[in-house]
Design a protein around this motif. Structure first.
Motif, PDB file in Angstrom:
ATOM      1  N   ASP A  37       0.849  -1.187   0.000  1.00 45.17           N
ATOM      2  CA  ASP A  37       0.000   0.000   0.000  1.00 45.17           C
ATOM      3  C   ASP A  37       0.882   1.234   0.000  1.00 45.17           C
ATOM      4  OD1 ASP A  37      -3.238   0.279   0.726  1.00 45.17           O
ATOM      5  OD2 ASP A  37      -2.061   2.106   1.077  1.00 45.17           O
ATOM      6  N   ARG A  38       0.359   2.350  -0.467  1.00 44.97           N
ATOM      7  CA  ARG A  38       1.140   3.590  -0.465  1.00 44.97           C
ATOM      8  C   ARG A  38       1.026   4.347   0.850  1.00 44.97           C
ATOM      9  NH1 ARG A  38      -2.268   7.541  -4.536  1.00 44.97           N
ATOM     10  NH2 ARG A  38      -4.172   7.524  -3.314  1.00 44.97           N
ATOM     11  N   ASP A  39       0.030   4.032   1.659  1.00 51.07           N
ATOM     12  CA  ASP A  39      -0.198   4.719   2.935  1.00 51.07           C
ATOM     13  C   ASP A  39       0.601   4.014   4.030  1.00 51.07           C
ATOM     14  OD1 ASP A  39      -1.183   5.695   5.390  1.00 51.07           O
ATOM     15  OD2 ASP A  39      -3.227   5.892   4.611  1.00 51.07           O
ATOM     16  N   GLN A  58       5.644  -0.619   1.596  1.00 45.87           N
ATOM     17  CA  GLN A  58       5.062   0.638   1.133  1.00 45.87           C
ATOM     18  C   GLN A  58       5.434   0.824  -0.331  1.00 45.87           C
ATOM     19  OE1 GLN A  58       6.547   4.315   2.723  1.00 45.87           O
ATOM     20  NE2 GLN A  58       4.802   5.459   1.936  1.00 45.87           N
ATOM     21  N   ASP A  60       3.627   2.704  -4.140  1.00 38.93           N
ATOM     22  CA  ASP A  60       2.555   3.321  -4.910  1.00 38.93           C
ATOM     23  C   ASP A  60       2.550   2.645  -6.275  1.00 38.93           C
ATOM     24  OD1 ASP A  60       0.887   4.923  -6.464  1.00 38.93           O
ATOM     25  OD2 ASP A  60       1.584   6.782  -5.542  1.00 38.93           O
ATOM     26  N   SER A  62       1.297   3.377  -8.933  1.00 42.44           N
ATOM     27  CA  SER A  62       1.413   4.265 -10.085  1.00 42.44           C
ATOM     28  C   SER A  62       2.875   4.608 -10.390  1.00 42.44           C
ATOM     29  CB  SER A  62       0.591   5.548  -9.874  1.00 42.44           C
ATOM     30  OG  SER A  62       1.151   6.329  -8.840  1.00 42.44           O
ATOM     31  N   ASP A  63       3.793   4.150  -9.544  1.00 39.90           N
ATOM     32  CA  ASP A  63       5.231   4.341  -9.749  1.00 39.90           C
ATOM     33  C   ASP A  63       5.796   3.064 -10.376  1.00 39.90           C
ATOM     34  OD1 ASP A  63       8.023   4.460  -9.522  1.00 39.90           O
ATOM     35  OD2 ASP A  63       7.973   5.330  -7.505  1.00 39.90           O
ATOM     36  N   HIS A  90      -5.424   2.902  -7.974  1.00 39.38           N
ATOM     37  CA  HIS A  90      -4.618   4.066  -8.333  1.00 39.38           C
ATOM     38  C   HIS A  90      -5.285   4.999  -9.320  1.00 39.38           C
ATOM     39  CE1 HIS A  90      -3.335   2.458 -12.259  1.00 39.38           C
ATOM     40  NE2 HIS A  90      -3.301   1.303 -11.646  1.00 39.38           N
TER      41      HIS A  90
END
Length: 135
Positions: A37-39, A58, A60, A62-63, A90
């Motif tokens: 997760d990105r959070d 961690q 994202d 979209s990266d 995302h």
């Protein structure tokens, strides 16, 4: 325990509501879960209550470069990955690309799973005793 007990699952979008529910069900069935997760704060909170059968990362989705590094970040005790659940949202609230063509083409390299054009990761085996079984 189920016959899928002991499988490793990579779950993106793990720290949100749906991700938490999926994590709970996976753990109750005896699976190990790589939580992605990105959070960071929500991810660590989930990992702290989920126990040793989870490993938080961690990231994202979209990266694309981060997605490309994901397989290397998964510890040996969570390999091989048996199941990928791409739950990350995302594109929520973002633009949806329009196409005049009804056909789509795939540039995904054989043996990989595309992350929405933003990277890829090695695909779990498509053959074997667990490949056609539902989660």
């Amino acid at each position: 325990m189920t016959e899928q007990s002991g499988q490793s699952v990579v779950l993106t979008g793990a720290a949100g509501g749906m991700g938490r529910a999926i994590t709970k069900a996976l753990l109750e069935s005896g699976r190990r879960v790589v939580l992605v997760d990105r959070d960071a704060k929500a991810l660590e909170e989930l990992a702290s209550v989920a126990g040793n059968a989870v490993f938080p990362i961690q990231l994202d989705v979209s990266d694309g470069q981060a997605v490309d590094r994901l397989p290397d970040a998964i510890p040996a005790q969570f390999k091989p990955v048996d199941v990928l659940i791409n739950n990350a949202g995302h594109d929520i609230g973002g633009p949806f690309p329009r196409s005049s063509s009804r056909s789509t083409s795939s540039s995904t390299t054989p043996g990989t799973i595309s992350a929405g054009g933003r990277g890829s990761m090695p695909a779990p085996p498509t053959t074997g005793p667990t490949s056609s079984r539902p989660i």
